[in-house]
Scaffold this active site. Structure first.
Site, PDB file in Angstrom:
ATOM      1  CG  HIS A  19     -21.421  35.822  -3.427  1.00  0.00           C
ATOM      2  ND1 HIS A  19     -21.214  36.842  -4.328  1.00  0.00           N
ATOM      3  CD2 HIS A  19     -22.338  35.017  -4.005  1.00  0.00           C
ATOM      4  CE1 HIS A  19     -21.969  36.654  -5.404  1.00  0.00           C
ATOM      5  NE2 HIS A  19     -22.656  35.541  -5.237  1.00  0.00           N
ATOM      6  CB  SER A 101     -32.705  33.669  -0.200  1.00  0.00           C
ATOM      7  OG  SER A 101     -33.432  32.689  -0.909  1.00  0.00           O
ATOM      8  CG  HIS A 203     -24.305  38.545  -8.723  1.00  0.00           C
ATOM      9  ND1 HIS A 203     -24.881  38.692  -7.495  1.00  0.00           N
ATOM     10  CD2 HIS A 203     -23.949  37.234  -8.816  1.00  0.00           C
ATOM     11  CE1 HIS A 203     -24.877  37.524  -6.871  1.00  0.00           C
ATOM     12  NE2 HIS A 203     -24.320  36.619  -7.642  1.00  0.00           N
ATOM     13  CD  GLU A 206     -22.337  35.329 -12.531  1.00  0.00           C
ATOM     14  OE1 GLU A 206     -23.365  36.032 -12.388  1.00  0.00           O
ATOM     15  OE2 GLU A 206     -22.269  34.151 -12.124  1.00  0.00           O
ATOM     16  CG  ASP A 288     -21.904  32.134  -6.641  1.00  0.00           C
ATOM     17  OD1 ASP A 288     -22.732  32.940  -6.146  1.00  0.00           O
ATOM     18  OD2 ASP A 288     -21.689  32.043  -7.865  1.00  0.00           O
ATOM     19  CG  ASP A 289     -24.890  29.187  -6.206  1.00  0.00           C
ATOM     20  OD1 ASP A 289     -25.916  29.554  -5.628  1.00  0.00           O
ATOM     21  OD2 ASP A 289     -24.372  29.829  -7.143  1.00  0.00           O
TER      22      ASP A 289
HETATM   23  C1  LIG Z   1     -23.626  31.027 -10.602  1.00  0.00           C
HETATM   24  N1  LIG Z   1     -23.691  32.467 -10.552  1.00  0.00           N
HETATM   25  C2  LIG Z   1     -24.804  33.181 -10.239  1.00  0.00           C
HETATM   26  N2  LIG Z   1     -24.995  34.360 -10.881  1.00  0.00           N
HETATM   27  C3  LIG Z   1     -26.103  35.080 -10.665  1.00  0.00           C
HETATM   28  N3  LIG Z   1     -27.083  34.723  -9.831  1.00  0.00           N
HETATM   29  C4  LIG Z   1     -26.940  33.573  -9.161  1.00  0.00           C
HETATM   30  C5  LIG Z   1     -25.794  32.755  -9.304  1.00  0.00           C
HETATM   31  N4  LIG Z   1     -25.919  31.708  -8.481  1.00  0.00           N
HETATM   32  C6  LIG Z   1     -27.110  31.857  -7.849  1.00  0.00           C
HETATM   33  N5  LIG Z   1     -27.745  32.973  -8.283  1.00  0.00           N
HETATM   34  C7  LIG Z   1     -29.077  33.475  -7.902  1.00  0.00           C
HETATM   35  O1  LIG Z   1     -29.514  32.790  -6.740  1.00  0.00           O
HETATM   36  C8  LIG Z   1     -30.730  32.078  -6.978  1.00  0.00           C
HETATM   37  C9  LIG Z   1     -30.775  30.807  -6.176  1.00  0.00           C
HETATM   38  O2  LIG Z   1     -30.843  31.111  -4.792  1.00  0.00           O
HETATM   39  P1  LIG Z   1     -32.151  31.744  -4.084  1.00  0.00           P
HETATM   40  O3  LIG Z   1     -33.358  31.108  -4.687  1.00  0.00           O
HETATM   41  O4  LIG Z   1     -32.104  33.225  -4.328  1.00  0.00           O
HETATM   42  O5  LIG Z   1     -31.954  31.396  -2.655  1.00  0.00           O
HETATM   43  C10 LIG Z   1     -30.720  31.874  -8.495  1.00  0.00           C
HETATM   44  O6  LIG Z   1     -32.020  31.654  -8.986  1.00  0.00           O
HETATM   45  C11 LIG Z   1     -30.097  33.180  -8.993  1.00  0.00           C
HETATM   46  O7  LIG Z   1     -31.052  34.204  -9.024  1.00  0.00           O
HETATM   47 ZN   LIG Z   2     -23.729  34.748  -6.795  1.00  0.00          ZN
END
Ligand SMILES: CNc1ncnc2c1ncn2[C@@H]1O[C@H](COP(=O)(O)O)[C@@H](O)[C@H]1O
Ligand SMILES: [Zn+2]
Length: 349
Positions: A19, A101, A203, A206, A288-289
């Site tokens: 993820h 993405s 998702h 959340e 996640d990020d």
């Molecule tokens: C924190 N929790 C989260 N919940 C939901 N969606 C999330 C997220 N974190 C990221 N994204 C999703 O991923 C995009 C960025 O990466 P990409 O441009 O797609 O590579 C965000 O704009 C959102 O749509």
């Molecule tokens: Zn996510």
């Protein structure tokens, strides 16, 4: 995260990352390069990441993605970002990565959704040809805010790439601001995706207000669940929802720091990992990020271990069992399991 803050055991532990949003995974050094390419945007570094001890509301996290999207709007940017992210995951001991993405069109730079995906695939192939020790696959993301029609278009695009990318595009992700849009509008697109053989990672729950939507989407059923924070009755969900997840044996992708920094979980020890892990339900630790939340997968494993008192053997089993949750075929699972066998003596030395 500096190397010396994470125990070497977690760095050397072979890991599976299931993820990871591409633009949320962009590291500080890569952001620096992007900022220097686009000084006119006047974007400062503090606007793209949430540091140690800091928190934001989930809503503020979505503002951060908007800033990063301004910085990443050409094929050249995407190629650099994807290549850097893949190499960083590899350097962190990730052996198998499913990146996700949202394909974006940017009229002013000529970027199209198709060239967006092609560029990510190019980065994956380049890393492979350079011998980077990681197997990378791609999930095409649907942003829930964009509604039915865009979701349908995205499914079509994902299907085309599934058939033409030598197994690199495996499925679809449903993500985006959970407070916007409703899953029922996306159900036909998700159903169509499933029918054509795309794997689904959604998702779900959340935020607390999505119980009805989760109940509906669980009937698809999805192949994996992102977060699922509020599914369990102890988190305000219901036994009925847990029963559906268990009946279909749907693995959960759990992202501790993301949930704590995004303030949907009050503290690490309250994370729903504990409920699902105790049940023996397939639970995969993910980032996640990693850029936005200033973390990496080794750190997330260490956090899970220290918060829930997991032994090294238990942590090993956690990373090993994640192999069964990947979307790539069984032959890849077998290769990864062999890799884990080969690496074990070195990690436990
Ligand atoms: C924190 N929790 C989260 N919940 C939901 N969606 C999330 C997220 N974190 C990221 N994204 C999703 O991923 C995009 C960025 O990466 P990409 O441009 O797609 O590579 C965000 O704009 C959102 O749509
Ligand atoms: Zn996510």
């Amino acid at each position: 995260m500096m190397d010396n803050e994470v125990d070497v055991f977690y760095r050397e532990l072979p890991k599976v990352e299931l993820h990871a949003h591409l633009n949320g995974s962009v590291s500080c050094p890569t952001i620096e390069k992007l900022i220097s390419r686009k000084p006119h945007l006047n974007i400062g570094h503090g606007m793209t990441a949430i540091g140690k001890g800091q928190r934001r509301t989930l809503d503020e996290c979505f503002q951060v993605f908007k800033v990063i999207h301004q910085l990443v709007d050409t094929e050249e940017d995407i190629l650099m970002v994807a290549t850097d992210v893949i190499k960083e995951f590899a350097a962190d001991g990730v052996k198998y990565l499913e990146l996700r993405s949202t394909p974006r069109e940017e009229k002013h730079t000529g970027l199209t959704k198709k060239s967006y995906i092609e560029t990510v695939i190019k980065a994956i192939k380049q890393c492979k040809s350079e011998g980077v020790d990681i197997d990378v696959r791609f999930l095409v993301a649907i942003d829930r805010r964009n509604g039915t029609e865009v979701a349908m278009e995205t499914v079509k695009l994902a299907e085309d790439f599934m058939l033409s990318s030598d197994g690199l595009v495996l499925g679809l992700d449903l993500s985006g601001d959970p407070t916007v849009g409703h899953g029922k509008d996306l159900l036909p697109a998700l159903q169509k995706a499933k029918n054509c053989g795309l794997k689904l990672s959604l998702h779900l729950s959340e935020v607390p207000s999505q119980l009805e939507e989760s109940d509906l989407l669980l009937d698809l059923p999805p192949d994996r669940i992102g977060h699922g924070t509020f599914l369990h009755p102890a988190m305000g969900g219901s036994q009925g929802l847990v029963d559906k997840v268990v009946k279909h044996n749907i693995p959960l992708e759990l992202c501790l720091t993301s949930n704590v920094k995004g303030q949907t979980v009050a503290r690490y020890s309250d994370h729903h990992f504990k409920h699902w892990y105790q049940m023996g339900h397939p639970s995969v630790i993910c980032t996640d990020d990693k850029g936005v939340f200033s973390t990496d997968l080794s750190q997330e494993y260490q956090l899970a271990a220290s918060t829930f008192d997991l032994s090294r053997e238990a942590v090993w089993k956690l990373s090993h069992d994640a192999i069964d949750c990947i979307f790539a075929p069984d032959t890849v699972k077998q290769q990864l399991k062999q890799k884990w066998i080969d690496l074990k003596p070195q990690v436990f030395k």
